[in-house]
Design a protein around this motif. Sequence first.
Motif, PDB file in Angstrom:
ATOM      1  N   ASP A 156       0.776  -1.581  -0.248  1.00 38.39           N
ATOM      2  CA  ASP A 156      -0.065  -0.189   0.311  1.00 38.39           C
ATOM      3  C   ASP A 156       0.768   1.465   0.086  1.00 38.39           C
ATOM      4  O   ASP A 156       1.470   1.567   0.704  1.00 38.39           O
ATOM      5  N   ILE A 157       0.465   2.472  -0.919  1.00 39.42           N
ATOM      6  CA  ILE A 157       1.686   3.268  -1.287  1.00 39.42           C
ATOM      7  C   ILE A 157       0.507   4.374  -0.542  1.00 39.42           C
ATOM      8  O   ILE A 157       1.357   5.727  -1.240  1.00 39.42           O
ATOM      9  N   THR A 158      -0.265   4.907  -0.050  1.00 44.37           N
ATOM     10  CA  THR A 158      -1.138   5.953   0.459  1.00 44.37           C
ATOM     11  C   THR A 158      -0.277   6.420   0.959  1.00 44.37           C
ATOM     12  O   THR A 158      -0.076   6.052   1.695  1.00 44.37           O
ATOM     13  N   PRO A 159       0.136   8.198   0.317  1.00 40.48           N
ATOM     14  CA  PRO A 159       0.548   9.089   1.184  1.00 40.48           C
ATOM     15  C   PRO A 159      -0.751   9.411   2.391  1.00 40.48           C
ATOM     16  O   PRO A 159      -1.430   9.164   1.744  1.00 40.48           O
ATOM     17  N   PRO A 160       0.095   9.620   3.131  1.00 37.06           N
ATOM     18  CA  PRO A 160      -0.796  11.130   4.136  1.00 37.06           C
ATOM     19  C   PRO A 160      -1.711  11.317   3.934  1.00 37.06           C
ATOM     20  O   PRO A 160      -2.768  11.750   4.477  1.00 37.06           O
ATOM     21  N   GLU A 161      -1.928  13.017   2.622  1.00 33.62           N
ATOM     22  CA  GLU A 161      -1.939  13.528   2.743  1.00 33.62           C
ATOM     23  C   GLU A 161      -3.102  13.054   1.218  1.00 33.62           C
ATOM     24  O   GLU A 161      -4.786  12.878   1.194  1.00 33.62           O
ATOM     25  N   LEU A 162      -3.609  11.570   1.543  1.00 31.17           N
ATOM     26  CA  LEU A 162      -5.147  10.579   1.180  1.00 31.17           C
ATOM     27  C   LEU A 162      -5.255   9.533   1.803  1.00 31.17           C
ATOM     28  O   LEU A 162      -5.854   9.142   1.189  1.00 31.17           O
ATOM     29  N   GLN A 163      -4.893   9.803   3.297  1.00 26.83           N
ATOM     30  CA  GLN A 163      -5.079   8.628   3.710  1.00 26.83           C
ATOM     31  C   GLN A 163      -6.796   9.357   4.673  1.00 26.83           C
ATOM     32  O   GLN A 163      -6.834  10.348   4.976  1.00 26.83           O
ATOM     33  N   PRO A 164      -7.516   8.310   4.926  1.00 27.52           N
ATOM     34  CA  PRO A 164      -8.838   9.590   5.444  1.00 27.52           C
ATOM     35  C   PRO A 164      -8.714  10.248   7.144  1.00 27.52           C
ATOM     36  O   PRO A 164      -7.872   9.254   7.694  1.00 27.52           O
ATOM     37  N   GLY A 165      -9.679  11.542   7.117  1.00 32.32           N
ATOM     38  CA  GLY A 165      -9.170  12.093   8.190  1.00 32.32           C
ATOM     39  C   GLY A 165      -8.510  13.259   7.467  1.00 32.32           C
ATOM     40  O   GLY A 165      -9.085  14.273   6.327  1.00 32.32           O
ATOM     41  N   ALA A 166      -8.296  13.895   8.143  1.00 33.41           N
ATOM     42  CA  ALA A 166      -8.076  15.403   7.828  1.00 33.41           C
ATOM     43  C   ALA A 166      -6.872  15.738   6.477  1.00 33.41           C
ATOM     44  O   ALA A 166      -6.936  16.439   5.925  1.00 33.41           O
ATOM     45  N   GLY A 167      -5.597  14.812   6.359  1.00 34.71           N
ATOM     46  CA  GLY A 167      -4.971  15.014   4.696  1.00 34.71           C
ATOM     47  C   GLY A 167      -5.727  14.432   3.541  1.00 34.71           C
ATOM     48  O   GLY A 167      -5.955  15.679   3.662  1.00 34.71           O
ATOM     49  N   LEU A 168      -6.895  13.374   4.024  1.00 37.19           N
ATOM     50  CA  LEU A 168      -7.928  13.821   2.441  1.00 37.19           C
ATOM     51  C   LEU A 168      -8.197  15.003   2.949  1.00 37.19           C
ATOM     52  O   LEU A 168      -9.039  15.768   1.541  1.00 37.19           O
ATOM     53  N   ASP A 169      -9.271  14.792   3.780  1.00 36.46           N
ATOM     54  CA  ASP A 169     -10.146  15.900   3.397  1.00 36.46           C
ATOM     55  C   ASP A 169      -9.366  17.387   3.251  1.00 36.46           C
ATOM     56  O   ASP A 169     -10.010  18.237   2.277  1.00 36.46           O
ATOM     57  N   ALA A 170      -8.516  17.717   3.221  1.00 38.15           N
ATOM     58  CA  ALA A 170      -7.050  18.704   3.148  1.00 38.15           C
ATOM     59  C   ALA A 170      -6.987  18.542   1.348  1.00 38.15           C
ATOM     60  O   ALA A 170      -7.224  19.416   0.618  1.00 38.15           O
ATOM     61  N   SER A 171      -6.676  17.511   0.965  1.00 38.53           N
ATOM     62  CA  SER A 171      -6.034  17.376  -0.389  1.00 38.53           C
ATOM     63  C   SER A 171      -7.566  17.875  -1.205  1.00 38.53           C
ATOM     64  O   SER A 171      -7.518  18.028  -2.189  1.00 38.53           O
ATOM     65  N   VAL A 172      -8.895  17.145  -0.712  1.00 41.47           N
ATOM     66  CA  VAL A 172     -10.280  17.704  -0.982  1.00 41.47           C
ATOM     67  C   VAL A 172      -9.855  19.373  -1.743  1.00 41.47           C
ATOM     68  O   VAL A 172     -10.763  19.323  -2.733  1.00 41.47           O
ATOM     69  N   ALA A 173     -10.440  19.584   0.286  1.00 39.30           N
ATOM     70  CA  ALA A 173     -10.296  21.295  -0.043  1.00 39.30           C
ATOM     71  C   ALA A 173      -9.344  21.603  -1.116  1.00 39.30           C
ATOM     72  O   ALA A 173     -10.053  22.372  -1.513  1.00 39.30           O
ATOM     73  N   ASP A 174      -8.270  21.738  -1.195  1.00 38.67           N
ATOM     74  CA  ASP A 174      -7.277  21.867  -2.566  1.00 38.67           C
ATOM     75  C   ASP A 174      -7.724  21.884  -4.061  1.00 38.67           C
ATOM     76  O   ASP A 174      -7.087  22.257  -4.734  1.00 38.67           O
ATOM     77  N   GLY A 175      -8.756  20.773  -4.112  1.00 41.49           N
ATOM     78  CA  GLY A 175      -9.262  20.556  -5.375  1.00 41.49           C
ATOM     79  C   GLY A 175      -7.770  19.276  -6.241  1.00 41.49           C
ATOM     80  O   GLY A 175      -9.037  19.111  -7.553  1.00 41.49           O
ATOM     81  N   TRP A 176      -7.405  18.670  -6.174  1.00 43.99           N
ATOM     82  CA  TRP A 176      -6.275  17.657  -6.668  1.00 43.99           C
ATOM     83  C   TRP A 176      -6.965  16.738  -6.637  1.00 43.99           C
ATOM     84  O   TRP A 176      -6.449  15.456  -7.095  1.00 43.99           O
ATOM     85  N   ALA A 177      -8.147  15.707  -4.841  1.00 45.71           N
ATOM     86  CA  ALA A 177      -8.008  14.364  -4.835  1.00 45.71           C
ATOM     87  C   ALA A 177      -9.350  14.039  -4.705  1.00 45.71           C
ATOM     88  O   ALA A 177     -10.386  15.405  -4.767  1.00 45.71           O
ATOM     89  N   GLU A 178      -9.711  13.044  -5.414  1.00 52.01           N
ATOM     90  CA  GLU A 178     -11.619  13.340  -5.399  1.00 52.01           C
ATOM     91  C   GLU A 178     -11.888  12.372  -3.648  1.00 52.01           C
ATOM     92  O   GLU A 178     -10.657  12.156  -2.724  1.00 52.01           O
ATOM     93  N   PRO A 179     -13.159  12.656  -2.975  1.00 58.45           N
ATOM     94  CA  PRO A 179     -13.221  12.583  -1.061  1.00 58.45           C
ATOM     95  C   PRO A 179     -13.037  10.507  -1.305  1.00 58.45           C
ATOM     96  O   PRO A 179     -13.223  10.375  -0.798  1.00 58.45           O
ATOM     97  N   ALA A 180     -13.587  10.094  -2.284  1.00 57.25           N
ATOM     98  CA  ALA A 180     -13.619   8.833  -1.937  1.00 57.25           C
ATOM     99  C   ALA A 180     -11.735   7.376  -2.201  1.00 57.25           C
ATOM    100  O   ALA A 180     -10.760   7.867  -1.866  1.00 57.25           O
ATOM    101  N   THR A 181     -12.693   7.043  -0.850  1.00 56.11           N
ATOM    102  CA  THR A 181     -11.513   6.532  -0.144  1.00 56.11           C
ATOM    103  C   THR A 181     -11.111   4.513  -0.266  1.00 56.11           C
ATOM    104  O   THR A 181     -10.611   4.239  -0.198  1.00 56.11           O
ATOM    105  N   ASP A 182     -12.715   4.540  -1.598  1.00 58.12           N
ATOM    106  CA  ASP A 182     -13.249   3.108  -1.821  1.00 58.12           C
ATOM    107  C   ASP A 182     -13.127   2.550  -2.923  1.00 58.12           C
ATOM    108  O   ASP A 182     -13.762   2.221  -3.131  1.00 58.12           O
ATOM    109  N   PRO A 183     -11.875   1.471  -3.472  1.00 62.00           N
ATOM    110  CA  PRO A 183     -12.009   1.650  -5.328  1.00 62.00           C
ATOM    111  C   PRO A 183     -13.133   1.106  -4.953  1.00 62.00           C
ATOM    112  O   PRO A 183     -13.798   1.200  -6.405  1.00 62.00           O
ATOM    113  N   ALA A 184     -13.176   0.292  -4.646  1.00 62.84           N
ATOM    114  CA  ALA A 184     -14.514  -0.671  -5.118  1.00 62.84           C
ATOM    115  C   ALA A 184     -15.479  -0.468  -5.217  1.00 62.84           C
ATOM    116  O   ALA A 184     -16.913  -1.272  -4.789  1.00 62.84           O
TER     117      ALA A 184
END
Length: 381
Positions: A156-184
């Motif tokens: 698993d290569i998921t970095p902190p900025e895409l882990q569920p929680g504050a990291g992913l929330d910030a990346s979504v707010a910045d506009g470059w990441a989608e909020p989905a955490t489960d590819p299934a």
Amino acid sequence: MHEIAITTFGYLHDAPPSAHITLDLRTHFRDPHVDPALRSLTAHDAAVRDAVHTTPGIPAVIDAAAAAVRAYLAGPSDGPVTVAVGCAGGRHRAASVGIALADALTDTTGQPVTLVHRDLGRPVVDRPNLLAGLPPAVPEHLRPWTVPWSSYAPVDITPPELQPGAGLDASVADGWAEPATDPAALPDLAERRAAALIPFQADAQGRPLHPGGRTGKTGRDLGRWGENRAVDSIVVAGTGPYQRVLLIRRADCGAWALPGGMVEPGESDPAALVRELAEETGVDLDGFTPRVLARTPVDDPRQSDHAWVATTAALFRLPDVVPAISGDDAVDAAWFPFATGPHTLDELDAALADLGGVLYPAHRALMATALAHLILTAHDD
């Protein structure tokens, strides 16, 4: 008159170039790399060529490849015939066979033959340590998803900025990441597959699968699950010995690369090419019509089994260089020598090394494709 273009390469460096005929010499023929006396030499050395050409089967492969090229030449099309010859590092077997094949075709067809050694001048690959610190390499025969592999355990290569929680929330707010955490659980998977640049499948759980097969990595280090659509501009100015290519120095890794980036939602590839080029170099080519050279997955270090990059690489031709000023994700922008010839990429490597830089590995194959196109169309300039 037909033209024949031969490119030799190493699979351990970049993706194979596209070609009508591809010869993979890795597993069936003796590798001079295992001999310490030959390891640092190349196909320019007689000892290497002798070792390759005395390997059982190699003369027959050269004869068969030459016959295949002549068969293509016999067809009704006047287009070029392209051949790719690959081995592990591109310095020994592939280059030696490429030289012999070029000589054979020159002697027997009367057609112009160009030969480009994409990786011959690159350093010897220290194979045991090639992926030190990275997930284990996936054996070629186990890469296809159709091949069962019960013990497959990707990292698993998921970095902190895409882990569920504050990291992913910030990346979504910045506009470059989608909020989905489960590819299934992607509600629009069917739409993503229909719109994909490169067709891809989904596994039994509904997760998108990399079209190139297993990567040894899972999770996500990109903005979206599945295909992340990108563009890369190959801007070439001038002709002959004065030909130049425009590169930018990436802020994330410091390597020199082609200007480009991700396609925004609802944006066309041509529009993205122009926008990214202007943002990263200040060069505005709005109104220019580029030639698309490749639509392909990119061997991006951030890719995984369920998230990857697919790019449209397009060539812009300019009569002369224009001022370039870095911006956005680029910390520098400059023109570099790109005169077409057998050592073009080696000369580019040397020019970048003079600045303490290197070429972004994922873009080397795209630049080799551009170089082959420029060689084949040189008579049109």
